[in-house]
Design a protein around this motif. Structure first.
Motif, PDB file in Angstrom:
ATOM      1  N   THR A  63       0.820  -1.222   0.000  1.00  0.00           N
ATOM      2  CA  THR A  63       0.000   0.000   0.000  1.00  0.00           C
ATOM      3  C   THR A  63       0.849   1.265   0.000  1.00  0.00           C
ATOM      4  OG1 THR A  63      -0.098   0.053   2.422  1.00  0.00           O
ATOM      5  CG2 THR A  63      -1.795  -1.231   1.277  1.00  0.00           C
ATOM      6  N   PHE A  64       2.162   1.105   0.014  1.00  0.00           N
ATOM      7  CA  PHE A  64       3.029   2.271   0.165  1.00  0.00           C
ATOM      8  C   PHE A  64       2.873   3.252  -1.003  1.00  0.00           C
ATOM      9  CE2 PHE A  64       7.196   4.362  -0.368  1.00  0.00           C
ATOM     10  CZ  PHE A  64       7.257   5.012   0.854  1.00  0.00           C
ATOM     11  N   LEU A  65       2.779   2.743  -2.221  1.00  0.00           N
ATOM     12  CA  LEU A  65       2.707   3.611  -3.396  1.00  0.00           C
ATOM     13  C   LEU A  65       1.287   4.008  -3.761  1.00  0.00           C
ATOM     14  CD1 LEU A  65       5.391   1.981  -5.721  1.00  0.00           C
ATOM     15  CD2 LEU A  65       5.622   3.993  -4.270  1.00  0.00           C
ATOM     16  N   GLN A  66       0.293   3.577  -2.992  1.00  0.00           N
ATOM     17  CA  GLN A  66      -1.075   3.951  -3.316  1.00  0.00           C
ATOM     18  C   GLN A  66      -1.345   5.442  -3.090  1.00  0.00           C
ATOM     19  OE1 GLN A  66      -3.726   1.382  -1.134  1.00  0.00           O
ATOM     20  NE2 GLN A  66      -3.190  -0.441  -2.333  1.00  0.00           N
ATOM     21  N   GLU A  67      -0.574   6.044  -2.199  1.00  0.00           N
ATOM     22  CA  GLU A  67      -0.739   7.461  -1.921  1.00  0.00           C
ATOM     23  C   GLU A  67       0.154   8.341  -2.786  1.00  0.00           C
ATOM     24  OE1 GLU A  67      -0.390   8.311   2.210  1.00  0.00           O
ATOM     25  OE2 GLU A  67      -1.379   6.454   2.821  1.00  0.00           O
ATOM     26  N   MET A  68       0.847   7.768  -3.744  1.00  0.00           N
ATOM     27  CA  MET A  68       1.726   8.560  -4.604  1.00  0.00           C
ATOM     28  C   MET A  68       0.899   9.441  -5.540  1.00  0.00           C
ATOM     29  SD  MET A  68       4.715   7.316  -7.245  1.00  0.00           S
ATOM     30  CE  MET A  68       3.527   6.689  -8.439  1.00  0.00           C
ATOM     31  N   ILE A  69       1.300  10.718  -5.643  1.00  0.00           N
ATOM     32  CA  ILE A  69       0.639  11.695  -6.507  1.00  0.00           C
ATOM     33  C   ILE A  69       1.686  12.287  -7.433  1.00  0.00           C
ATOM     34  CG2 ILE A  69      -0.722  13.814  -6.584  1.00  0.00           C
ATOM     35  CD1 ILE A  69      -1.599  13.240  -3.735  1.00  0.00           C
ATOM     36  N   THR A  70       1.351  12.368  -8.702  1.00  0.00           N
ATOM     37  CA  THR A  70       2.282  12.936  -9.684  1.00  0.00           C
ATOM     38  C   THR A  70       1.771  14.287 -10.179  1.00  0.00           C
ATOM     39  OG1 THR A  70       1.186  11.763 -11.494  1.00  0.00           O
ATOM     40  CG2 THR A  70       3.050  10.654 -10.428  1.00  0.00           C
ATOM     41  N   ASN A  71       2.706  15.245 -10.277  1.00  0.00           N
ATOM     42  CA  ASN A  71       2.435  16.582 -10.827  1.00  0.00           C
ATOM     43  C   ASN A  71       1.277  17.280 -10.117  1.00  0.00           C
ATOM     44  OD1 ASN A  71       4.467  16.133 -12.668  1.00  0.00           O
ATOM     45  ND2 ASN A  71       3.093  15.458 -14.292  1.00  0.00           N
ATOM     46  N   ALA A  72       1.253  17.161  -8.779  1.00  0.00           N
ATOM     47  CA  ALA A  72       0.167  17.797  -8.022  1.00  0.00           C
ATOM     48  C   ALA A  72       0.320  19.317  -8.003  1.00  0.00           C
ATOM     49  CB  ALA A  72       0.147  17.259  -6.599  1.00  0.00           C
ATOM     50  N   ASN A  73       1.553  19.810  -7.993  1.00  0.00           N
ATOM     51  CA  ASN A  73       1.797  21.250  -7.882  1.00  0.00           C
ATOM     52  C   ASN A  73       2.278  21.876  -9.186  1.00  0.00           C
ATOM     53  OD1 ASN A  73       1.233  21.153  -5.061  1.00  0.00           O
ATOM     54  ND2 ASN A  73       3.307  20.355  -4.715  1.00  0.00           N
ATOM     55  N   VAL A  74       2.252  21.136 -10.268  1.00  0.00           N
ATOM     56  CA  VAL A  74       2.714  21.652 -11.557  1.00  0.00           C
ATOM     57  C   VAL A  74       1.637  22.554 -12.148  1.00  0.00           C
ATOM     58  CG1 VAL A  74       3.416  21.063 -13.892  1.00  0.00           C
ATOM     59  CG2 VAL A  74       4.181  19.671 -11.966  1.00  0.00           C
ATOM     60  N   VAL A  75       2.014  23.767 -12.486  1.00  0.00           N
ATOM     61  CA  VAL A  75       1.084  24.741 -13.059  1.00  0.00           C
ATOM     62  C   VAL A  75       1.143  24.652 -14.576  1.00  0.00           C
ATOM     63  CG1 VAL A  75       0.472  27.175 -13.216  1.00  0.00           C
ATOM     64  CG2 VAL A  75       1.393  26.253 -11.085  1.00  0.00           C
ATOM     65  N   LYS A  76       0.005  24.410 -15.193  1.00  0.00           N
ATOM     66  CA  LYS A  76      -0.074  24.363 -16.650  1.00  0.00           C
ATOM     67  C   LYS A  76      -0.132  25.789 -17.193  1.00  0.00           C
ATOM     68  CE  LYS A  76      -0.217  19.872 -16.952  1.00  0.00           C
ATOM     69  NZ  LYS A  76       0.895  19.118 -17.567  1.00  0.00           N
ATOM     70  N   ARG A  77       0.849  26.140 -17.982  1.00  0.00           N
ATOM     71  CA  ARG A  77       0.941  27.503 -18.497  1.00  0.00           C
ATOM     72  C   ARG A  77       0.421  27.591 -19.924  1.00  0.00           C
ATOM     73  NH1 ARG A  77       5.555  26.840 -15.272  1.00  0.00           N
ATOM     74  NH2 ARG A  77       5.831  28.491 -13.712  1.00  0.00           N
ATOM     75  N   ASP A  78      -0.165  28.718 -20.218  1.00  0.00           N
ATOM     76  CA  ASP A  78      -0.666  28.983 -21.561  1.00  0.00           C
ATOM     77  C   ASP A  78       0.317  29.887 -22.289  1.00  0.00           C
ATOM     78  OD1 ASP A  78      -2.950  28.956 -23.562  1.00  0.00           O
ATOM     79  OD2 ASP A  78      -2.762  31.107 -23.192  1.00  0.00           O
ATOM     80  N   LEU A  79       0.572  29.613 -23.565  1.00  0.00           N
ATOM     81  CA  LEU A  79       1.574  30.359 -24.320  1.00  0.00           C
ATOM     82  C   LEU A  79       1.240  31.847 -24.392  1.00  0.00           C
ATOM     83  CD1 LEU A  79       4.119  30.429 -26.059  1.00  0.00           C
ATOM     84  CD2 LEU A  79       2.717  29.838 -28.036  1.00  0.00           C
TER      85      LEU A  79
ATOM     86  N   TYR B  79       7.856  30.335 -25.736  1.00  0.00           N
ATOM     87  CA  TYR B  79       7.644  29.084 -26.476  1.00  0.00           C
ATOM     88  C   TYR B  79       8.527  27.970 -25.919  1.00  0.00           C
ATOM     89  CZ  TYR B  79       7.638  25.764 -30.339  1.00  0.00           C
ATOM     90  OH  TYR B  79       7.540  24.618 -31.095  1.00  0.00           O
ATOM     91  N   TRP B  80       9.737  28.318 -25.569  1.00  0.00           N
ATOM     92  CA  TRP B  80      10.690  27.369 -24.995  1.00  0.00           C
ATOM     93  C   TRP B  80      10.173  26.843 -23.657  1.00  0.00           C
ATOM     94  CZ3 TRP B  80      16.444  28.921 -23.723  1.00  0.00           C
ATOM     95  CH2 TRP B  80      17.197  27.761 -23.523  1.00  0.00           C
ATOM     96  N   LEU B  81       9.645  27.746 -22.825  1.00  0.00           N
ATOM     97  CA  LEU B  81       9.111  27.343 -21.526  1.00  0.00           C
ATOM     98  C   LEU B  81       7.926  26.387 -21.675  1.00  0.00           C
ATOM     99  CD1 LEU B  81       9.063  27.663 -18.434  1.00  0.00           C
ATOM    100  CD2 LEU B  81       7.579  29.648 -18.754  1.00  0.00           C
ATOM    101  N   ILE B  82       7.045  26.653 -22.623  1.00  0.00           N
ATOM    102  CA  ILE B  82       5.883  25.788 -22.832  1.00  0.00           C
ATOM    103  C   ILE B  82       6.317  24.416 -23.350  1.00  0.00           C
ATOM    104  CG2 ILE B  82       3.759  25.498 -24.158  1.00  0.00           C
ATOM    105  CD1 ILE B  82       3.561  27.541 -21.937  1.00  0.00           C
ATOM    106  N   ARG B  83       7.312  24.379 -24.213  1.00  0.00           N
ATOM    107  CA  ARG B  83       7.766  23.108 -24.768  1.00  0.00           C
ATOM    108  C   ARG B  83       8.418  22.221 -23.710  1.00  0.00           C
ATOM    109  NH1 ARG B  83       8.331  21.975 -30.114  1.00  0.00           N
ATOM    110  NH2 ARG B  83       8.837  19.930 -29.206  1.00  0.00           N
ATOM    111  N   ILE B  84       9.230  22.799 -22.841  1.00  0.00           N
ATOM    112  CA  ILE B  84       9.915  21.970 -21.839  1.00  0.00           C
ATOM    113  C   ILE B  84       9.002  21.632 -20.666  1.00  0.00           C
ATOM    114  CG2 ILE B  84      12.160  22.927 -22.441  1.00  0.00           C
ATOM    115  CD1 ILE B  84      12.043  24.637 -19.937  1.00  0.00           C
ATOM    116  N   GLN B  85       7.828  22.243 -20.612  1.00  0.00           N
ATOM    117  CA  GLN B  85       6.907  21.960 -19.513  1.00  0.00           C
ATOM    118  C   GLN B  85       6.416  20.517 -19.531  1.00  0.00           C
ATOM    119  OE1 GLN B  85       3.568  24.612 -19.409  1.00  0.00           O
ATOM    120  NE2 GLN B  85       2.588  23.588 -17.701  1.00  0.00           N
ATOM    121  N   GLU B  86       6.290  19.931 -20.739  1.00  0.00           N
ATOM    122  CA  GLU B  86       5.790  18.569 -20.842  1.00  0.00           C
ATOM    123  C   GLU B  86       6.772  17.544 -20.265  1.00  0.00           C
ATOM    124  OE1 GLU B  86       6.502  16.946 -25.121  1.00  0.00           O
ATOM    125  OE2 GLU B  86       5.958  19.067 -25.343  1.00  0.00           O
ATOM    126  N   TYR B  87       8.026  17.940 -20.064  1.00  0.00           N
ATOM    127  CA  TYR B  87       9.015  17.017 -19.493  1.00  0.00           C
ATOM    128  C   TYR B  87       9.104  17.125 -17.972  1.00  0.00           C
ATOM    129  CZ  TYR B  87      10.459  16.814 -24.369  1.00  0.00           C
ATOM    130  OH  TYR B  87      10.487  16.663 -25.729  1.00  0.00           O
TER     131      TYR B  87
END
Length: 300
Positions: A33-49, A273-281
């Motif tokens: 059950t250790f990894l059941q509470e894992m959350i990914t990209n909870a604080n990542v802000v999606k930016r608009d170009l 544009y560079w910031l938006i492109r690298i955001q997906e990584y």
């Protein structure tokens, strides 16, 4: 080394923050059950170009201001602008700054306005007294060293400048400017002194120092108040300022114009544009192994 028999019966493992090793389990044991509470990209802000481009305009705006100051410095050093014209420009800019503050800052009281006016009066008087000293301050230093040091200080000024705030505390604000803003301001002041020391008379020095310090001190405050008052007015003002700057620099020097134009495109188009492109990584992982965070203000 102590070993643990996986087949021997033991009590059910429980997650404990403290309490030591549980019998039958190693100290680094985790169950399924250790990894059941894992959350990914909870604080990542999606930016608009488009929003990132609009936000970057504040940087291009201030780069334009510094470029205009450099243009005025160059024309003054080449004797194309005399001291009387500079003094008239100083008076006009000071009156315009107060007018913008009155229109855009409802919290600006008469008491605060008089305080600003009194501080500026003392500031101008002190600058007038010190102008003869600034005139001869760097007489023993070669001009090549002065130009190189001035460029370096302006780069430091632009690099450390607070583009989201003001150099001095705006009306109604609670927080003072950051340390990096003060370092940036000091770099611009030293650059102004170096340029002023190469002028032919102390009145030239007083006029160009007053102009430079008015811009470096009050331009960020005025632009911050305009942006806070109306973002649409901020955009119109920015486009007009960039257009005027490019026109002035084109007449001054083609290389300066080309460098500034490339810098504007890089700041306002390529970087967003560079910031938006690298955001997906970007990949952020949160889980029960993270440090606990307070959900309330400790000062309350």
């Amino acid at each position: 080394m102590e070993t643990y028999d996986q087949d021997r019966p033991c009590q059910k493992w429980k997650k404990k923050a403290y309490g030591g090793i549980q019998p039958g389990y190693p100290d680094n044991h985790t169950d399924s059950t250790f990894l059941q509470e894992m959350i990914t990209n909870a604080n990542v802000v999606k930016r608009d170009l488009s929003k990132v481009i609009l936000d970057s305009i504040s940087i291009s705006q201030y780069v334009s201001v510094v470029s205009l100051v450099v243009s005025i410095w160059t024309h003054t050093l080449n004797s194309k602008i005399d001291e009387h014209t500079l003094l008239k420009l100083d008076i006009f800019l000071l009156a315009l700054a107060f007018l913008v503050l009155l229109v855009t800052s409802p919290s600006l009281s008469l008491h605060l306005l008089m305080k600003y006016f009194l501080n500026i009066s003392f500031f101008i008087s002190g600058l007038y007294v010190l102008a003869p000293i600034y005139h001869t301050l760097t007489r023993s230093i070669s001009s090549d060293s002065i130009w190189a040091l001035t460029v370096s200080l302006l780069v430091i000024h632009l690099f450390l400048h607070n583009y989201s705030g003001s150099t001095i505390r705006p009306p109604g604000a609670l927080n003072n400017p950051k340390l990096t803003s003060n370092i940036s301001l000091n770099a611009s002041i030293v650059a102004s002194v170096l340029i002023a020391s190469r002028l032919p008379s102390w009145l030239h020095v007083f006029a160009i120092m007053l102009f430079s310090l008015q811009v470096f001190l009050f331009a960020p405050l005025v632009m911050f108040c305009i942006k806070k008052y109306s973002f649409r007015v901020h955009l119109v003002f920015s486009f007009v300022l960039v257009g005027v700057t490019l026109t002035v620099t084109y007449q001054l020097h083609r290389l300066f114009f080309g460098t500034l134009l490339v810098l504007m495109v890089f700041i306002s188009v390529i970087c967003p544009y560079w910031l938006i492109r690298i955001q997906e990584y970007k990949f952020e992982i949160n889980g029960p192994w993270d440090e606990a965070k307070l959900c309330f203000d400790i000062t309350e």
